[in-house]
Write a protein that holds these residues in place. Sequence first.
Motif, mmCIF file in Angstrom:
data_model
loop_
_atom_site.group_PDB
_atom_site.id
_atom_site.type_symbol
_atom_site.label_atom_id
_atom_site.label_comp_id
_atom_site.label_asym_id
_atom_site.label_seq_id
_atom_site.Cartn_x
_atom_site.Cartn_y
_atom_site.Cartn_z
ATOM 1 N N SER A 21 100.263 97.463 135.214
ATOM 2 C CA SER A 21 101.721 97.734 135.669
ATOM 3 C C SER A 21 102.079 96.825 136.658
ATOM 4 N N GLU A 48 102.738 106.565 132.610
ATOM 5 C CA GLU A 48 102.514 106.980 134.024
ATOM 6 C C GLU A 48 100.917 106.798 134.090
ATOM 7 N N HIS A 49 100.080 106.776 133.129
ATOM 8 C CA HIS A 49 98.657 106.213 133.143
ATOM 9 C C HIS A 49 98.308 104.809 133.761
ATOM 10 N N LEU A 74 100.011 103.376 136.078
ATOM 11 C CA LEU A 74 100.346 103.275 137.529
ATOM 12 C C LEU A 74 99.086 103.272 138.422
ATOM 13 N N PRO A 130 96.941 104.813 141.471
ATOM 14 C CA PRO A 130 96.482 106.141 141.734
ATOM 15 C C PRO A 130 97.336 106.910 142.594
ATOM 16 N N ASP A 160 100.476 106.238 142.968
ATOM 17 C CA ASP A 160 101.935 106.237 142.912
ATOM 18 C C ASP A 160 102.886 107.748 142.661
ATOM 19 N N ARG A 184 102.700 109.364 139.070
ATOM 20 C CA ARG A 184 101.367 110.060 138.640
ATOM 21 C C ARG A 184 101.200 111.517 138.483
ATOM 22 N N GLU A 185 101.890 112.077 139.708
ATOM 23 C CA GLU A 185 101.714 113.340 139.958
ATOM 24 C C GLU A 185 101.741 114.444 138.672
ATOM 25 N N ILE A 205 100.916 114.072 135.807
ATOM 26 C CA ILE A 205 99.847 113.725 134.654
ATOM 27 C C ILE A 205 98.393 113.805 135.435
ATOM 28 N N SER A 206 98.177 114.668 136.766
ATOM 29 C CA SER A 206 97.054 114.314 137.281
ATOM 30 C C SER A 206 95.836 114.973 136.357
ATOM 31 N N GLU A 245 94.555 113.267 131.081
ATOM 32 C CA GLU A 245 94.005 112.238 130.885
ATOM 33 C C GLU A 245 94.408 111.566 129.682
#
Length: 409
Positions: free
Chosen positions: A283, A370-371, A373, A375, A377, A380-381, A383-384, A387
């Motif tokens: 990214s 989002e995966h 980006l 950690p 960023d 990403r919140e 999709i924590s 996985e």
Amino acid sequence: MRLVVLGVRQQQVVSTTSSRLLLTVLLSSLNYNARAFSLLPVGASQHSRRHHHLAFQNRRNEPNRNNNRRRTTTSSSSSVVRSSSSSNKKMSTIDIDDDPYIWLEDVESEESLTFAKESNEQCLAHLGDPKTSSTGTYQKVLDVLESDDRIAYVTKYGTTDDDGDAILFNVWKDSKNPKGLWRKTVMSSYKTENPEWSTVLDIDALAERDGISWVWKGSTALSRRLDPMSNGGKRITRTLLSLSRGGADATYVKEFDLVSETFVDEHDGFTLPEAKTSASYKSRDVLFVGTDFGDGNSLTDSGYPRVIKEWVRGTKLQDATTVFEGEKTDVSVSTYISDQRLRDGPIYEVRSRSMTFYTTKRWVRRVQYEHLLAPNDPLREGISDDEPEDFIEIDIQEDASASFFGKWM
């Protein structure tokens, strides 16, 4: 079938029985032979691949050639990804301490330059100097190579913000610029008799400024769809430039800003020292990097990357996280992103192990943007706990090549 004309490729078009899919088959010259080509959905099995098989195949009269190649590889295992080959026989390797020409690795040393000079003199003494030959062939060839009538092959780097004209880049070498100009124009100008070019990077001037005989080794751009600064996916804003000293295999990698047309400050940008490096954007702020990490175990016996790490902008390279490993006996390993959303496909994350120059194993998975980006960023919140899919091995012959187009491979 073999083609015996050096550097020439023959094209033949074949189609499936449904007449819906077309594939151009390229037959390479000399010792390369036509292979069987397939077009299949990503994740398809060997059984389903046979149903998509295109009716074009021409191999040597060798029994089970692919299996013979597999026996030169070794199984791969690591704490990150595990894979296996069909045999435990290792490739032969050369002890670097036994190499009588290891000193030639330092291509700019006085000893190496003297060796090259003396070898050239011996060659010219036996074969004659082409510059003084009565045939004039040397000058004729040089005139062709430096002619302004050559086709300027270009790569598209997005579109302009105002009228959507395609932005085209080209590396141009001639008698005035033997190292090359990295320059750009737009499609409307490129179509004219005399396109208007704008110089982005003068490699001859850079070499003179740095006191290093830089040689252009290519550019690896940040995909527009992965770049939030691309003005809605219109233009490429960042790229990784690879430059080598005097044409060596090892390169320096420096991040370049295509908006300001300057190198990104090394405190904020990605810069890698001289090595046989593999680097690509995951990214805008994350790189996949394979290089000499200085631990004595990050390169293969061939001197290429054995370990791939994720390097986040603003952090130290030594703090990068290992995501993929191969074997010391491999030629190299790599990881990259193939964003197929413009073609109604997903984002693929691909990993590969080249066990030899002709055999490769590959693994793939689909990921969300989002995966990719960093950690920390904020995007990403959400999709924590989500996985990405597990990697699956691509079920094709080890001596085949693979690429993606939308939902197809």
